[in-house]
Motif scaffolding. Structure first.
Motif, PDB file in Angstrom:
ATOM      1  N   THR A   1       3.164  71.264  24.785  1.00  0.00           N
ATOM      2  CA  THR A   1       4.126  70.476  24.000  1.00  0.00           C
ATOM      3  C   THR A   1       5.536  71.015  24.167  1.00  0.00           C
ATOM      4  O   THR A   1       6.498  70.255  24.369  1.00  0.00           O
ATOM      5  N   GLU A   2       5.671  72.340  24.095  1.00  0.00           N
ATOM      6  CA  GLU A   2       7.002  72.931  24.183  1.00  0.00           C
ATOM      7  C   GLU A   2       7.613  72.747  25.562  1.00  0.00           C
ATOM      8  O   GLU A   2       8.831  72.601  25.707  1.00  0.00           O
ATOM      9  N   GLY A   3       6.764  72.737  26.598  1.00  0.00           N
ATOM     10  CA  GLY A   3       7.274  72.437  27.926  1.00  0.00           C
ATOM     11  C   GLY A   3       7.861  71.044  28.004  1.00  0.00           C
ATOM     12  O   GLY A   3       8.901  70.819  28.646  1.00  0.00           O
ATOM     13  N   HIS A   4       7.236  70.077  27.323  1.00  0.00           N
ATOM     14  CA  HIS A   4       7.764  68.713  27.315  1.00  0.00           C
ATOM     15  C   HIS A   4       9.113  68.652  26.582  1.00  0.00           C
ATOM     16  O   HIS A   4      10.038  67.966  27.035  1.00  0.00           O
ATOM     17  N   TYR A   5       9.227  69.379  25.471  1.00  0.00           N
ATOM     18  CA  TYR A   5      10.508  69.381  24.745  1.00  0.00           C
ATOM     19  C   TYR A   5      11.597  70.089  25.558  1.00  0.00           C
ATOM     20  O   TYR A   5      12.752  69.647  25.575  1.00  0.00           O
ATOM     21  N   LEU A   6      11.238  71.190  26.214  1.00  0.00           N
ATOM     22  CA  LEU A   6      12.235  71.886  27.025  1.00  0.00           C
ATOM     23  C   LEU A   6      12.671  71.012  28.193  1.00  0.00           C
ATOM     24  O   LEU A   6      13.856  70.998  28.561  1.00  0.00           O
ATOM     25  N   ALA A   7      11.739  70.281  28.784  1.00  0.00           N
ATOM     26  CA  ALA A   7      12.100  69.355  29.863  1.00  0.00           C
ATOM     27  C   ALA A   7      13.099  68.319  29.362  1.00  0.00           C
ATOM     28  O   ALA A   7      14.078  67.991  30.061  1.00  0.00           O
ATOM     29  N   TRP A   8      12.847  67.792  28.170  1.00  0.00           N
ATOM     30  CA  TRP A   8      13.789  66.815  27.600  1.00  0.00           C
ATOM     31  C   TRP A   8      15.172  67.440  27.435  1.00  0.00           C
ATOM     32  O   TRP A   8      16.195  66.810  27.760  1.00  0.00           O
ATOM     33  N   LEU A   9      15.226  68.681  26.948  1.00  0.00           N
ATOM     34  CA  LEU A   9      16.512  69.355  26.772  1.00  0.00           C
ATOM     35  C   LEU A   9      17.207  69.569  28.111  1.00  0.00           C
ATOM     36  O   LEU A   9      18.399  69.255  28.258  1.00  0.00           O
ATOM     37  N   LEU A  10      16.483  70.085  29.090  1.00  0.00           N
ATOM     38  CA  LEU A  10      17.092  70.315  30.402  1.00  0.00           C
ATOM     39  C   LEU A  10      17.535  69.003  31.045  1.00  0.00           C
ATOM     40  O   LEU A  10      18.512  68.980  31.810  1.00  0.00           O
ATOM     41  N   GLY A  11      16.838  67.938  30.743  1.00  0.00           N
ATOM     42  CA  GLY A  11      17.212  66.640  31.285  1.00  0.00           C
ATOM     43  C   GLY A  11      18.531  66.116  30.768  1.00  0.00           C
ATOM     44  O   GLY A  11      19.061  65.133  31.297  1.00  0.00           O
ATOM     45  N   ARG A  12      19.087  66.749  29.735  1.00  0.00           N
ATOM     46  CA  ARG A  12      20.406  66.380  29.216  1.00  0.00           C
ATOM     47  C   ARG A  12      21.535  67.184  29.873  1.00  0.00           C
ATOM     48  O   ARG A  12      22.701  66.942  29.613  1.00  0.00           O
ATOM     49  N   VAL A  13      21.190  68.176  30.685  1.00  0.00           N
ATOM     50  CA  VAL A  13      22.188  69.072  31.277  1.00  0.00           C
ATOM     51  C   VAL A  13      22.771  68.440  32.540  1.00  0.00           C
ATOM     52  O   VAL A  13      22.038  67.914  33.385  1.00  0.00           O
ATOM     53  N   GLU A  14      24.085  68.532  32.706  1.00  0.00           N
ATOM     54  CA  GLU A  14      24.767  67.951  33.856  1.00  0.00           C
ATOM     55  C   GLU A  14      24.275  68.588  35.153  1.00  0.00           C
ATOM     56  O   GLU A  14      24.049  69.797  35.223  1.00  0.00           O
ATOM     57  N   PRO A  15      24.113  67.798  36.206  1.00  0.00           N
ATOM     58  CA  PRO A  15      23.570  68.335  37.472  1.00  0.00           C
ATOM     59  C   PRO A  15      24.433  69.432  38.097  1.00  0.00           C
ATOM     60  O   PRO A  15      23.916  70.272  38.823  1.00  0.00           O
ATOM     61  N   GLU A  16      25.732  69.436  37.828  1.00  0.00           N
ATOM     62  CA  GLU A  16      26.617  70.419  38.448  1.00  0.00           C
ATOM     63  C   GLU A  16      26.612  71.759  37.728  1.00  0.00           C
ATOM     64  O   GLU A  16      27.100  72.754  38.265  1.00  0.00           O
ATOM     65  N   ARG A  17      26.074  71.802  36.532  1.00  0.00           N
ATOM     66  CA  ARG A  17      26.158  73.027  35.735  1.00  0.00           C
ATOM     67  C   ARG A  17      25.124  74.054  36.192  1.00  0.00           C
ATOM     68  O   ARG A  17      23.931  73.756  36.253  1.00  0.00           O
ATOM     69  N   PRO A  18      25.540  75.295  36.492  1.00  0.00           N
ATOM     70  CA  PRO A  18      24.557  76.344  36.815  1.00  0.00           C
ATOM     71  C   PRO A  18      23.717  76.680  35.584  1.00  0.00           C
ATOM     72  O   PRO A  18      24.226  76.769  34.464  1.00  0.00           O
TER      73      PRO A  18
END
Length: 334
Positions: free
Chosen positions: A165-182
């Motif tokens: 479950t937490e992997g799915h939530y973390l994926a959602w969070l990372l999916g909001r991060v801009e592609p250019e950001r390290p």
């Protein structure tokens, strides 16, 4: 030592001297113990003059279990303000500066919220101290429901199940991060499991054509992953392993393993069918890393021994430097 005299309790001179002696000896032992504890927690790098580190919390502790990466989620977001107090904020503010690199810290099992906060702040300070030439980094603590629930095996299996479950939530969070950001992900114990589950989600959903999140395969921003004592099956990143596709998102992978870890050696009991050893216990063959991946691993057993505590890694000068350098290597502001 206490005798009655006219209804009152008093100490004889000899007894009084003995009590004072015992008290002084006890005080000396406490002072020595505290001194030894301080020596064991030596600062690994020079400490920069930073009053308030740039640290945020994204908490999923009140969110329900789910079976796939959600289309929306409502975690609690907080930031450490100038008064060193946690202040409620929002995701838009967290991601407001797309040029600033992120370190996402995913803690392990049996962490209360305050403990996750403390170690995330410590990681942020170690990173600033060990990597003074890196651009300013924002640390994000991914705080998940990991308080102790029962005895070791029952608790471990419950958190193993929750890690999906937490992997799915973390994926959602990372999916909001801009592609250019390290971005760097530092996953400790079950935090490594959660991190790889999240990256596998992102890779699989991107290949399936889902478009409601930022792509993570071939993104321009660098992704470094540091897994410390990872509670993840040892064949997870094998060519036919369950998380091999996740490596398509990763530019740099550092494994800090511990072949003496007294907790990880029981990992096979968590997986009811596979019974594989933990990745953080036995490591992985270098040939599993694809040619594009900057890969390294070390065995921290000579330094931390049998203990399963992230603090010991951060308090070790060599290990904390390896963690922080592994997380921030190659980071430049876009």
């Amino acid at each position: 030592f206490c005798a009655k005299h006219r209804g009152n309790c008093f100490l004889s001179p000899m007894n009084s001297w003995l009590v004072r002696t015992l008290f002084r000896n006890a005080l000396a032992i406490v002072v020595i113990a505290l001194a030894c504890e301080h020596d064991g927690h030596a600062t690994p790098c020079s400490t920069p003059d930073v009053s308030t580190p740039d640290v945020w919390v994204v908490s999923t502790r009140r969110l329900p279990e789910i079976c796939r990466m959600p289309f929306s989620a409502h975690p609690i977001v907080e930031r450490l303000n100038e008064n060193n107090c946690w202040q409620r904020s929002d995701l838009a503010s967290l991601l407001s500066d797309p040029t600033q690199p992120l370190i996402v810290f995913v803690h392990g099992n049996r962490y209360r919220p305050s403990e996750a906060h403390e170690q995330g702040v410590l990681l942020s300070k170690r990173s600033a101290a060990c990597c003074p030439n890196a651009p300013p980094v924002r640390t994000v603590i991914f705080s998940w429901p990991s308080e102790q629930d029962g005895i070791l095996l029952r608790d471990g299996r419950a958190k193993y199940d929750r890690a999906f479950t937490e992997g799915h939530y973390l994926a959602w969070l990372l999916g909001r991060v801009e592609p250019e950001r390290p971005v760097a992900i530092v996953g400790y114990s079950f935090g490594g499991f959660i991190a790889m589950e999240a990256l596998e989600d992102l890779a699989a959903e991107q290949k399936a054509g889902r478009t409601d999140f930022q792509p993570w395969i071939n993104r321009p921003g660098q992704l470094n992953v540091v897994l410390v004592a990872a509670a993840l099956r040892c064949d997870a990143l094998a060519p036919r392993g369950p998380y091999h596709e996740a490596l398509e998102c990763v530019d740099r992978l550092i494994l800090i393993n511990n072949s003496s870890d007294k907790v990880l050696r029981f990992y096979p009991f968590l997986e009811r069918t596979n019974r594989a050893q933990a990745l953080g216990y036995v490591g992985m063959p270098g040939r599993w890393a694809s040619p594009h991946l900057d890969f390294a691993q070390i065995n921290a057993a000579p330094i931390v021994g049998k203990h399963h505590r992230f603090q010991l890694y951060l308090h070790s000068p060599s290990l904390s430097k390896r963690i922080c350098n592994g997380a921030t290597a190659g980071f430049v502001s876009p």
